[in-house]
Structures are given as C-alpha cells and as structure tokens.
Write a protein that holds these residues in place. Structure first.
Motif, PDB file in Angstrom:
ATOM      1  N   GLY A 181       0.835  -1.204   0.000  1.00 46.81           N
ATOM      2  CA  GLY A 181       0.000   0.000   0.000  1.00 46.81           C
ATOM      3  C   GLY A 181       0.864   1.246   0.000  1.00 46.81           C
ATOM      4  O   GLY A 181       0.985   1.931   1.022  1.00 46.81           O
ATOM      5  N   TRP A 182       1.476   1.541  -1.152  1.00 45.67           N
ATOM      6  CA  TRP A 182       2.392   2.673  -1.258  1.00 45.67           C
ATOM      7  C   TRP A 182       1.651   4.006  -1.060  1.00 45.67           C
ATOM      8  O   TRP A 182       0.475   4.120  -1.407  1.00 45.67           O
ATOM      9  N   PRO A 183       2.323   5.029  -0.546  1.00 49.77           N
ATOM     10  CA  PRO A 183       1.693   6.347  -0.381  1.00 49.77           C
ATOM     11  C   PRO A 183       1.273   6.988  -1.700  1.00 49.77           C
ATOM     12  O   PRO A 183       0.388   7.838  -1.735  1.00 49.77           O
ATOM     13  N   ALA A 184       1.935   6.586  -2.778  1.00 46.77           N
ATOM     14  CA  ALA A 184       1.606   7.098  -4.121  1.00 46.77           C
ATOM     15  C   ALA A 184       2.051   6.044  -5.128  1.00 46.77           C
ATOM     16  O   ALA A 184       2.660   5.034  -4.767  1.00 46.77           O
ATOM     17  N   GLU A 185       1.747   6.279  -6.391  1.00 49.40           N
ATOM     18  CA  GLU A 185       2.066   5.308  -7.435  1.00 49.40           C
ATOM     19  C   GLU A 185       3.569   5.080  -7.543  1.00 49.40           C
ATOM     20  O   GLU A 185       4.371   6.021  -7.431  1.00 49.40           O
ATOM     21  N   VAL A 186       3.960   3.836  -7.754  1.00 52.03           N
ATOM     22  CA  VAL A 186       5.367   3.504  -7.970  1.00 52.03           C
ATOM     23  C   VAL A 186       5.511   2.804  -9.324  1.00 52.03           C
ATOM     24  O   VAL A 186       4.546   2.248  -9.858  1.00 52.03           O
ATOM     25  N   SER A 187       6.714   2.845  -9.868  1.00 49.74           N
ATOM     26  CA  SER A 187       6.980   2.208 -11.159  1.00 49.74           C
ATOM     27  C   SER A 187       8.481   1.990 -11.305  1.00 49.74           C
ATOM     28  O   SER A 187       9.281   2.488 -10.502  1.00 49.74           O
ATOM     29  N   SER A 270       5.352  16.046  -7.070  1.00 52.57           N
ATOM     30  CA  SER A 270       5.212  15.976  -8.523  1.00 52.57           C
ATOM     31  C   SER A 270       4.128  16.884  -9.077  1.00 52.57           C
ATOM     32  O   SER A 270       3.885  16.910 -10.280  1.00 52.57           O
ATOM     33  N   GLY A 271       3.478  17.637  -8.232  1.00 51.06           N
ATOM     34  CA  GLY A 271       2.335  18.437  -8.675  1.00 51.06           C
ATOM     35  C   GLY A 271       1.042  17.730  -8.331  1.00 51.06           C
ATOM     36  O   GLY A 271       0.092  18.341  -7.833  1.00 51.06           O
ATOM     37  N   GLU A 272       0.983  16.438  -8.585  1.00 55.91           N
ATOM     38  CA  GLU A 272      -0.181  15.633  -8.228  1.00 55.91           C
ATOM     39  C   GLU A 272       0.021  14.931  -6.883  1.00 55.91           C
ATOM     40  O   GLU A 272      -0.925  14.648  -6.172  1.00 55.91           O
ATOM     41  N   VAL A 273       1.275  14.639  -6.563  1.00 58.50           N
ATOM     42  CA  VAL A 273       1.627  13.924  -5.337  1.00 58.50           C
ATOM     43  C   VAL A 273       2.521  14.802  -4.477  1.00 58.50           C
ATOM     44  O   VAL A 273       3.440  15.446  -4.993  1.00 58.50           O
ATOM     45  N   SER A 274       2.249  14.839  -3.174  1.00 52.64           N
ATOM     46  CA  SER A 274       3.092  15.575  -2.239  1.00 52.64           C
ATOM     47  C   SER A 274       3.114  14.807  -0.927  1.00 52.64           C
ATOM     48  O   SER A 274       2.281  15.011  -0.052  1.00 52.64           O
ATOM     49  N   VAL A 275       4.068  13.898  -0.807  1.00 50.99           N
ATOM     50  CA  VAL A 275       4.099  13.036   0.375  1.00 50.99           C
ATOM     51  C   VAL A 275       5.484  12.408   0.523  1.00 50.99           C
ATOM     52  O   VAL A 275       6.207  12.219  -0.459  1.00 50.99           O
ATOM     53  N   CYS A 276       5.844  12.099   1.763  1.00 52.84           N
ATOM     54  CA  CYS A 276       7.098  11.416   2.034  1.00 52.84           C
ATOM     55  C   CYS A 276       6.835   9.916   2.135  1.00 52.84           C
ATOM     56  O   CYS A 276       5.979   9.484   2.905  1.00 52.84           O
ATOM     57  N   PHE A 277       7.570   9.138   1.380  1.00 51.77           N
ATOM     58  CA  PHE A 277       7.413   7.686   1.408  1.00 51.77           C
ATOM     59  C   PHE A 277       7.957   7.089   2.698  1.00 51.77           C
ATOM     60  O   PHE A 277       7.567   5.986   3.072  1.00 51.77           O
ATOM     61  N   ALA A 278       8.857   7.796   3.384  1.00 52.42           N
ATOM     62  CA  ALA A 278       9.463   7.240   4.594  1.00 52.42           C
ATOM     63  C   ALA A 278       8.607   7.461   5.837  1.00 52.42           C
ATOM     64  O   ALA A 278       8.355   6.525   6.599  1.00 52.42           O
TER      65      ALA A 278
END
Length: 320
Positions: A181-187, A270-278
């Motif tokens: 369940g990542w905080p935002a999209e990953v690739s 990124s403009g759409e995402v603003s969050v720390c993954f850690a």
C-alpha cells in the motif's frame, strides 16, 4: 558474412564461454569480450542498413571537414576509432532502427571500471549484468534477420537458461513489491540496485508483507537486507528520478526532495503527489495569508502555514 559480424560472433561466444565457468577471473574476461561483441553486433546493424556506404562512414567516430572543390565541404573519416555506446544509440535513432529495451548501462559501467583495473561491486553483480542483457543479443539478431541459435549454437543453451533464470528471480522480486500500500504510485522498481553489490534483484525480505511501513528490502544476489528508510529512498528514486530530471531541464523544481520532517530523500513533489514515502507526512496546504499552494519547496518549518514569500515578509517585518 562481414568481418564485423564474424568478430561480433567470436567475441560473444568467448564472453559467454568465460561466463559459463563462473570463476572471478573468467567473469572479468567475459565482461570484456561479451560487451565488445554486443557493440559489434549493433555496428553491424547500422552497416547493413546502408549497404552501399563505406562501413567507416557509418561507424567512424571522428570526421573532419575538407573542401570539396566546388565551394562546399565533405566530411572524411579521421583514424580508425569507431563509435561508443552513446553514439550507437544516437545513430540507431537517426537510421530509424529500434534500440533494444534491455539494460546495457550497468554492464557498460562494469566494463569501464575494468578498464581502470578496479571493479567496485562483487563479481556476482557483473554476472547478473551480463545475463540481464542477453535479450539484446536476440533483438540485434532480429534486426539483422539472422538466426541467433544457428550462429551461437555452442552457447545458445546458456543464453536461454540464464535469461530465464534472471527473469524468474526478477519477477519474484517485483511480485513481492506489487501489493504494497504505497503512499503514491510507484513504477520502474526493476531499476533499484542493491547498495551492497549493485544487483537489480531487489525485493522484500518478507514477500507476504503488504504494509508500506513494514517494508524491508532484500537482495536476491548477495542476500543483503536494506532497512526501511533506505528502501523508501530507492523506491522513490526508481519511480520518480526520470520525472525529476525532466522537471529540472524544464526549469521546474525536482520531484524528489529531502523530507522536512524525517530528512529522508524520499519526499515526492510531482504536482499531483506531495508526500514522504518514509514517514508518510505531507506539507501540502494553502498559505494562510495569500492562499498560494505550499509544497515541499515552499515549506518553512518555522512558519508551516505560510508560503516562502509570506514567511520572508513576516520575518522582515519582525526584524524591523
């Protein structure tokens, strides 16, 4: 067959025969021979694309303008140096040829290290770099409309086995990261590299874990585990580094930043995402004074509810 093609076959066969031994010394020889063979195959693709031209006019690295006698100039090849990897990729584009998708840059880096007699990573990572680039051989042969099995008969079984083995382990690694369940999209998680050995075979230590904050990485090449914070930095770099590079070229702020809360280089803006993954924190908000959107580049820890401009003006007033 041309001399370039024959030399390519010889180099690749020698490289893979060295690779088959698995010994450190032969693996270093494998990198030199195999990498040289790959570049020769690519050069043969270019030469065959313009069969009426002199080969050095296509793959020569240095050209010099000379008067053509009619008021113009012609470009003549200087010396016998041929094009490197970057120039190959550029000329493939110019010739309308598809460049293979397999990653050769890691093998190139190892090859360059060997030129300076210093391999920074374990030899096992070098073996992986060779195996992971085997699909390039097939792609180049497709362009040449040649049968790789016939030309590489003595080592064809090794190519198939190693390619299948690498892809199988890589799939296992990527599958272990798929349901997090990542905080935002990953690739592009196949671009992550082990901090210890440089391998791209990085997955989860616990493949059944689905909780983002419990992710611990594990390298399936050397067995090294990577802690949560470092793993998040690796995930963010793999997923957003290209976007960060493009944004900087366009004069925008990069999409990866140090988190102002935990200081991990794992904050995505990124403009759409603003969050720390850690740490999972976000600074996204509207300025309480002017309404300007606050992102990680605008954020001021001393004035978290103000944009950078309003925070600056407030400090100026307070100093006066």
């Amino acid at each position: 067959m041309s001399e370039i093609f024959d030399n390519a076959i010889t180099s690749i066969v020698l490289g893979i025969e060295d690779f088959e031994t698995g010994t450190d010394e032969r693996m270093l020889s494998a990198a030199r021979n195999y990498y040289a063979g790959l570049l020769l195959l690519a050069k043969e693709c270019l030469v065959r694309a313009a069969p009426k031209a002199d080969a050095m006019e296509i793959i020569g690295a240095k050209f010099e303008p000379k008067p053509d006698g009619d008021g113009g100039v012609s470009h003549e090849v200087v010396g016998y140096t041929t094009i490197d990897l970057a120039q190959l990729q550029s000329r493939f584009k110019g010739f309308g040829l598809p460049w293979p998708e397999a990653d050769i840059k890691k093998l190139q880096r190892f090859r360059n290290d060997l030129e300076h007699y210093h391999l920074k990573e374990p030899v096992g990572a070098l073996g992986e770099a060779i195996a992971s680039s085997f699909p390039m051989v097939v792609d180049f042969f497709n362009i040449l409309e040649e049968d790789p099995q016939a030309e590489l008969l003595s080592v064809w079984g090794t190519i198939l086995e190693q390619r299948e083995a690498f892809e199988k382990v890589q799939k296992k690694c990527l599958d272990s990261l798929e349901n997090i369940g990542w905080p935002a999209e990953v690739s592009n998680l196949d671009r992550m590299v082990c901090p210890n050995c440089g391998s791209s075979l990085v997955g989860q230590s616990d493949p059944d874990n689905k909780a983002h904050d419990h992710v611990v990485g594990k390298c399936h090449q050397c067995g090294e585990e990577t802690g949560f914070e470092k793993m998040m930095e690796m995930v963010v770099a793999a997923s957003y580094e290209t976007d960060a590079y493009i944004r900087v070229k366009e004069g925008l702020n990069p999409s990866i930043a140090d988190c102002p809360h935990c200081w991990a280089k794992a904050y995505v803006e990124s403009g759409e995402v603003s969050v720390c993954f850690a740490c999972g924190e976000t600074v996204a908000a509207d300025c309480g004074h002017c309404g300007t959107r606050i992102d990680v580049n605008e954020y001021n820890q001393d004035y978290p509810e103000l944009c950078s401009y309003c925070a600056h003006m407030l400090e100026k007033v307070m100093r006066e």
